[in-house]
Scaffold this motif. Structure first.
Motif, PDB file in Angstrom:
ATOM      1  N   GLY A 127     -27.344   1.656  16.346  1.00  0.00           N
ATOM      2  CA  GLY A 127     -26.276   0.724  16.711  1.00  0.00           C
ATOM      3  C   GLY A 127     -25.206   1.223  17.653  1.00  0.00           C
ATOM      4  N   ARG A 128     -25.411   2.359  18.309  1.00  0.00           N
ATOM      5  CA  ARG A 128     -24.420   2.795  19.302  1.00  0.00           C
ATOM      6  C   ARG A 128     -24.709   2.114  20.632  1.00  0.00           C
ATOM      7  NH1 ARG A 128     -21.853   8.607  18.669  1.00  0.00           N
ATOM      8  NH2 ARG A 128     -20.204   7.302  19.513  1.00  0.00           N
ATOM      9  N   ILE A 129     -23.636   1.757  21.336  1.00  0.00           N
ATOM     10  CA  ILE A 129     -23.772   1.091  22.630  1.00  0.00           C
ATOM     11  C   ILE A 129     -24.314   2.061  23.680  1.00  0.00           C
ATOM     12  CG2 ILE A 129     -22.494   0.024  24.536  1.00  0.00           C
ATOM     13  CD1 ILE A 129     -20.551  -1.091  22.467  1.00  0.00           C
ATOM     14  N   THR A 130     -25.273   1.603  24.482  1.00  0.00           N
ATOM     15  CA  THR A 130     -25.789   2.416  25.586  1.00  0.00           C
ATOM     16  C   THR A 130     -25.737   1.590  26.866  1.00  0.00           C
ATOM     17  OG1 THR A 130     -28.026   1.628  25.096  1.00  0.00           O
ATOM     18  CG2 THR A 130     -27.409   3.759  24.185  1.00  0.00           C
ATOM     19  N   THR A 131     -25.767   2.264  28.016  1.00  0.00           N
ATOM     20  CA  THR A 131     -25.947   1.561  29.283  1.00  0.00           C
ATOM     21  C   THR A 131     -27.166   2.147  29.989  1.00  0.00           C
ATOM     22  OG1 THR A 131     -24.540   2.985  30.640  1.00  0.00           O
ATOM     23  CG2 THR A 131     -23.460   1.165  29.493  1.00  0.00           C
ATOM     24  N   LEU A 132     -27.734   1.318  30.880  1.00  0.00           N
ATOM     25  CA  LEU A 132     -29.024   1.662  31.480  1.00  0.00           C
ATOM     26  C   LEU A 132     -28.886   2.387  32.814  1.00  0.00           C
ATOM     27  CD1 LEU A 132     -30.881  -1.722  30.877  1.00  0.00           C
ATOM     28  CD2 LEU A 132     -30.609   0.183  29.308  1.00  0.00           C
ATOM     29  N   GLY A 133     -27.644   2.621  33.238  1.00  0.00           N
ATOM     30  CA  GLY A 133     -27.447   3.262  34.534  1.00  0.00           C
ATOM     31  C   GLY A 133     -27.405   2.237  35.651  1.00  0.00           C
ATOM     32  N   ARG A 134     -27.018   2.695  36.823  1.00  0.00           N
ATOM     33  CA  ARG A 134     -26.853   1.845  37.999  1.00  0.00           C
ATOM     34  C   ARG A 134     -28.059   0.926  38.213  1.00  0.00           C
ATOM     35  NH1 ARG A 134     -21.712   1.658  40.711  1.00  0.00           N
ATOM     36  NH2 ARG A 134     -20.628   3.018  39.266  1.00  0.00           N
ATOM     37  N   GLY A 135     -27.775  -0.340  38.504  1.00  0.00           N
ATOM     38  CA  GLY A 135     -28.861  -1.280  38.755  1.00  0.00           C
ATOM     39  C   GLY A 135     -29.551  -1.733  37.480  1.00  0.00           C
ATOM     40  N   GLY A 136     -29.006  -1.326  36.346  1.00  0.00           N
ATOM     41  CA  GLY A 136     -29.650  -1.604  35.072  1.00  0.00           C
ATOM     42  C   GLY A 136     -29.750  -3.081  34.721  1.00  0.00           C
ATOM     43  N   SER A 137     -28.890  -3.919  35.316  1.00  0.00           N
ATOM     44  CA  SER A 137     -28.949  -5.352  34.997  1.00  0.00           C
ATOM     45  C   SER A 137     -30.264  -5.968  35.472  1.00  0.00           C
ATOM     46  CB  SER A 137     -27.773  -6.088  35.632  1.00  0.00           C
ATOM     47  OG  SER A 137     -26.582  -5.751  34.956  1.00  0.00           O
ATOM     48  N   ASP A 138     -30.773  -5.507  36.607  1.00  0.00           N
ATOM     49  CA  ASP A 138     -32.084  -5.967  37.074  1.00  0.00           C
ATOM     50  C   ASP A 138     -33.139  -5.634  36.021  1.00  0.00           C
ATOM     51  OD1 ASP A 138     -30.870  -6.667  39.422  1.00  0.00           O
ATOM     52  OD2 ASP A 138     -31.820  -5.109  40.649  1.00  0.00           O
ATOM     53  N   THR A 139     -33.078  -4.413  35.511  1.00  0.00           N
ATOM     54  CA  THR A 139     -34.047  -3.976  34.519  1.00  0.00           C
ATOM     55  C   THR A 139     -33.917  -4.810  33.244  1.00  0.00           C
ATOM     56  OG1 THR A 139     -33.825  -1.765  35.441  1.00  0.00           O
ATOM     57  CG2 THR A 139     -34.956  -1.944  33.337  1.00  0.00           C
ATOM     58  N   SER A 140     -32.675  -5.079  32.815  1.00  0.00           N
ATOM     59  CA  SER A 140     -32.460  -5.935  31.636  1.00  0.00           C
ATOM     60  C   SER A 140     -33.174  -7.265  31.817  1.00  0.00           C
ATOM     61  CB  SER A 140     -30.965  -6.228  31.442  1.00  0.00           C
ATOM     62  OG  SER A 140     -30.232  -5.061  31.247  1.00  0.00           O
ATOM     63  N   ALA A 141     -32.976  -7.873  32.975  1.00  0.00           N
ATOM     64  CA  ALA A 141     -33.530  -9.201  33.229  1.00  0.00           C
ATOM     65  C   ALA A 141     -35.058  -9.168  33.173  1.00  0.00           C
ATOM     66  CB  ALA A 141     -33.055  -9.711  34.587  1.00  0.00           C
ATOM     67  N   VAL A 142     -35.648  -8.193  33.842  1.00  0.00           N
ATOM     68  CA  VAL A 142     -37.104  -8.111  33.876  1.00  0.00           C
ATOM     69  C   VAL A 142     -37.641  -7.822  32.471  1.00  0.00           C
ATOM     70  CG1 VAL A 142     -39.065  -6.823  34.805  1.00  0.00           C
ATOM     71  CG2 VAL A 142     -37.154  -7.430  36.295  1.00  0.00           C
ATOM     72  N   ALA A 143     -36.953  -6.954  31.724  1.00  0.00           N
ATOM     73  CA  ALA A 143     -37.405  -6.618  30.372  1.00  0.00           C
ATOM     74  C   ALA A 143     -37.330  -7.851  29.466  1.00  0.00           C
ATOM     75  CB  ALA A 143     -36.549  -5.485  29.807  1.00  0.00           C
ATOM     76  N   LEU A 144     -36.280  -8.653  29.614  1.00  0.00           N
ATOM     77  CA  LEU A 144     -36.167  -9.876  28.810  1.00  0.00           C
ATOM     78  C   LEU A 144     -37.291 -10.848  29.167  1.00  0.00           C
ATOM     79  CD1 LEU A 144     -32.296 -10.303  28.963  1.00  0.00           C
ATOM     80  CD2 LEU A 144     -33.626 -10.080  26.856  1.00  0.00           C
ATOM     81  N   ALA A 145     -37.571 -10.972  30.467  1.00  0.00           N
ATOM     82  CA  ALA A 145     -38.650 -11.856  30.902  1.00  0.00           C
ATOM     83  C   ALA A 145     -39.985 -11.381  30.326  1.00  0.00           C
ATOM     84  CB  ALA A 145     -38.710 -11.896  32.431  1.00  0.00           C
ATOM     85  N   ALA A 146     -40.191 -10.058  30.326  1.00  0.00           N
ATOM     86  CA  ALA A 146     -41.437  -9.508  29.772  1.00  0.00           C
ATOM     87  C   ALA A 146     -41.524  -9.793  28.274  1.00  0.00           C
ATOM     88  CB  ALA A 146     -41.506  -8.007  30.037  1.00  0.00           C
ATOM     89  N   ALA A 147     -40.406  -9.584  27.564  1.00  0.00           N
ATOM     90  CA  ALA A 147     -40.409  -9.763  26.104  1.00  0.00           C
ATOM     91  C   ALA A 147     -40.693 -11.213  25.733  1.00  0.00           C
ATOM     92  CB  ALA A 147     -39.072  -9.319  25.524  1.00  0.00           C
ATOM     93  N   LEU A 148     -40.272 -12.149  26.583  1.00  0.00           N
ATOM     94  CA  LEU A 148     -40.391 -13.573  26.258  1.00  0.00           C
ATOM     95  C   LEU A 148     -41.570 -14.239  26.969  1.00  0.00           C
ATOM     96  CD1 LEU A 148     -36.597 -14.349  26.462  1.00  0.00           C
ATOM     97  CD2 LEU A 148     -38.012 -14.577  24.409  1.00  0.00           C
ATOM     98  N   ASP A 149     -42.427 -13.461  27.600  1.00  0.00           N
ATOM     99  CA  ASP A 149     -43.530 -14.030  28.381  1.00  0.00           C
ATOM    100  C   ASP A 149     -43.003 -15.123  29.303  1.00  0.00           C
ATOM    101  OD1 ASP A 149     -45.427 -12.418  27.052  1.00  0.00           O
ATOM    102  OD2 ASP A 149     -45.375 -13.804  25.357  1.00  0.00           O
TER     103      ASP A 149
END
Lengths: 407, 407
Positions: free
Chosen positions: A143-165
């Motif tokens: 439960g500790r907060i992490t960040t994905l590093g620079r440009g990480g929002s793109d990765t978040s979006a793609v990962a969410l799309a992958a998780a949800l087909d």
């Protein structure tokens, strides 16, 4: 349930006015019959402001606490944007990385996504038409907060799309797609309708800022089609997707360049086993990324070793190399910062020979001296003097017919 | 394990310099043999800045999203402060309300604490010497961020102390304790060493800003001794605690005042059953808090009804009362904003008579006209013209011997 993931960057959410344009894009996504997951970055400038605060507070800010600090940037964006949606009666709510959760490893500041709980997301989508998700952030298993590093929002979006087909992931930015080359230096640069993941990866690694390299890797791995388009126009943008036969028919699909290059040469190194390790070991230890490497054929048991690095790493590299030269007996350490690299990229190269030769011939004919060459399956990279970069880009763009839509 | 909860307000964490002073107080807590839970507010001004942003974004900002937005203020404070602790080698980490969790109801913007998971906190305390906790915030049972409303950080601190059976809760602020009255208008005002929960409650309800009323209610309910002291001095401050015999020996322990009063009178109301409900029902529905109420003896089946409210509620109240007068046949609606109230507070009043009479006599002797009177078990409140407030405070302070330490 049709789900569309839309990601909006810092300039798209910077002001109330631009956020209203983002709202139009989300409404358009709804009109197309989707439930929408809007992934937002921090408002332009906010992340840097927070990092500056950390640097003011501590000479070596604790990395875990830095993530607690920096993640507030996206938190502000998603709450403000959800207010805008609720104002016009949209069933929406915000979600932080840790509320989904987007589970990551504990490499604070540049964490990697391990898993996303799609069940929770689907339950939220049953109750809402739009979920507004904080990009760039996740949390560890405890439960500790992490960040994905620079440009990480793109990765978040793609990962969410992958998780949800999700059928498609739309990355909104301030340009209307991926271009064959930089339109600022080549007036005939053309927006591509489609580009292969592999090509996009090579372009991203050359510093093309339109998509973050990790997000492209993610999209490629999970086969998520990613559409790059502009928040400020209706252009359909560029689809980044799997390679297909039409793409393979094109020899070269884009020309990229990178001016952040410095060249270092070690003269007269003894040509003995393990020499490369003595040169590159110390650089790797200090986190200096080496790009191109060329080693000449040995003469009299000695050789020259030349490599390129990012310009900011030059002082440290010279220090390390002077020490290496002392230990190995190399005669001198040379360097040059007025160099740059130009690449021709295309999945079509896999099935065609002679591409490199055509590039060399075209550049030589215009009097451009080639300093180093590096080739991969789908890319030819050439190091030249920096002053020739714009000219070289235009020559290669023309040579490979990129100003004509032959797709 | 000895646990000390220390709470630091917005001015205490506003700058790097003031945060370093806060760090000294935490180190002092550790030196006294405690594990420390430091509860922080948002940096001074931050919460207002975030609320202004919400107001810019929406005419009626969604309350749940407002809490997501506003809670970033404390998040910034705790991450920055934890960096300062880690810089000098303290084993510390930050905790958001939702990470503990501090579970609340879902009344966003003014949520109430339902429970605190002390097991999680104790496990964290096994691993760390200082936990830096975001005050003012919690989360609902299904994990949505909530805030406790203004002054909520005090409540967070007291609730944490209660959950952990902490020996004492220290509330650090920019004054060095609780005074017998406002030192700005009465030069003989004296800092109290001890004050009873009940007295502190009455003072807080009169607008004394040193402790938030809900935190005092919480402290009283769970018998948590609360010490009010200054971040910027070493004064032991004032202990807010259970009433004891020494406190009961003192007739009056403090004089409070409140200038935010407006008086409204309904003339010649028909004196029939249910009339009070017709007057105060509409006010309650609109959220207008009525403070003092006086109803005259009926004459010819008619009576006058006078009450006081906060000045900001006057326009709405007059509108509602005009309607009430029309419906009930009251002859007119009068109002006066140049009034204020002064109170004498003390648990000692419970066992003594004649306190009110002494107060009235002292004020009358100085020519101050008494407009309304309201008394409770431990408080006498008098409404007077606003211009006499400072004089009345000094008279009462002197009358009840508060400038002498008779505790």
């Amino acid at each position: 349930m049709k789900i569309l993931v839309q990601k909006f960057g810092g300039t798209s959410v910077a002001t109330l006015e631009s956020m209203k344009q983002v709202r139009e894009k989300v409404l358009d996504g709804l009109k197309r019959g989707n439930k929408v997951i809007a992934v937002l970055s921090a408002r332009a400038g906010e992340t840097n402001k927070l990092l500056a605060l950390a640097d003011e507070w501590s000479p070596t800010p604790d990395k875990a606490e830095c993530d607690v600090l920096v993640s507030t940037g996206e938190q502000v964006s998603i709450s403000l944007f959800t207010m805008l949606l609720k104002d016009i009666g949209i069933r929406a709510r915000s979600l932080l990385g840790g509320q989904i959760p987007v589970t990551t490893d504990d490499d604070f500041g540049r964490a990697r996504i391990l898993s996303i709980d799609s069940k929770v997301l689907r339950a939220h989508l049953d109750q809402h038409d739009v979920l507004v998700v904080a990009g760039f952030q996740g949390c560890t298993e405890d439960g500790r907060i992490t960040t994905l590093g620079r440009g990480g929002s793109d990765t978040s979006a793609v990962a969410l799309a992958a998780a949800l087909d999700s059928a498609e992931c739309e990355i909104y930015t301030d340009v209307d797609g991926v271009y064959t080359t930089d339109p600022n230096i080549c007036s005939t640069a053309r927006k591509m309708d489609r580009v292969a993941y592999e090509e996009m990866l090579e372009m991203a690694s050359m510093g093309a800022k339109v998509l973050h390299i990790r997000s492209v890797e993610f999209a490629k791995k999970y086969k998520v089609p990613v559409r790059v388009r502009s928040t400020f126009s209706d252009d359909p943008g560029t689809l980044v997707t799997q390679e297909d036969s039409s793409m393979e028919a094109v020899l070269v699909s884009g020309i990229a360049y990178d001016k952040d290059q410095a060249r270092v040469t070690l003269r007269d190194l003894p040509d003995v086993p393990g020499m490369a390790a003595s040169v590159f070991g110390p650089l790797s230890e200090k986190g200096v990324l080496v790009d191109m490497i060329v080693q000449n054929t040995s003469q009299d048991g000695h050789t020259d070793m030349t490599f390129t690095i990012s310009r900011k790493d030059l002082p440290q590299t010279l220090e390390l190399m002077t020490e290496v030269a002392r230990k190995t007996g190399a005669s001198e350490v040379l360097h040059d910062v007025s160099v740059a690299k130009v690449s021709a990229i295309g999945v079509g190269m896999r099935n065609h020979s002679g591409v490199a030769a055509r590039a060399f011939a075209a550049l030589t004919q215009e009097g451009i001296n080639i300093l180093m060459i590096s080739t991969s399956e789908i890319k030819i990279t050439i190091l030249i003097q920096e002053k020739y970069v714009e000219l070289a880009v235009r020559i290669l763009h023309d040579t490979f017919g990129l100003d004509w839509d032959i797709g």
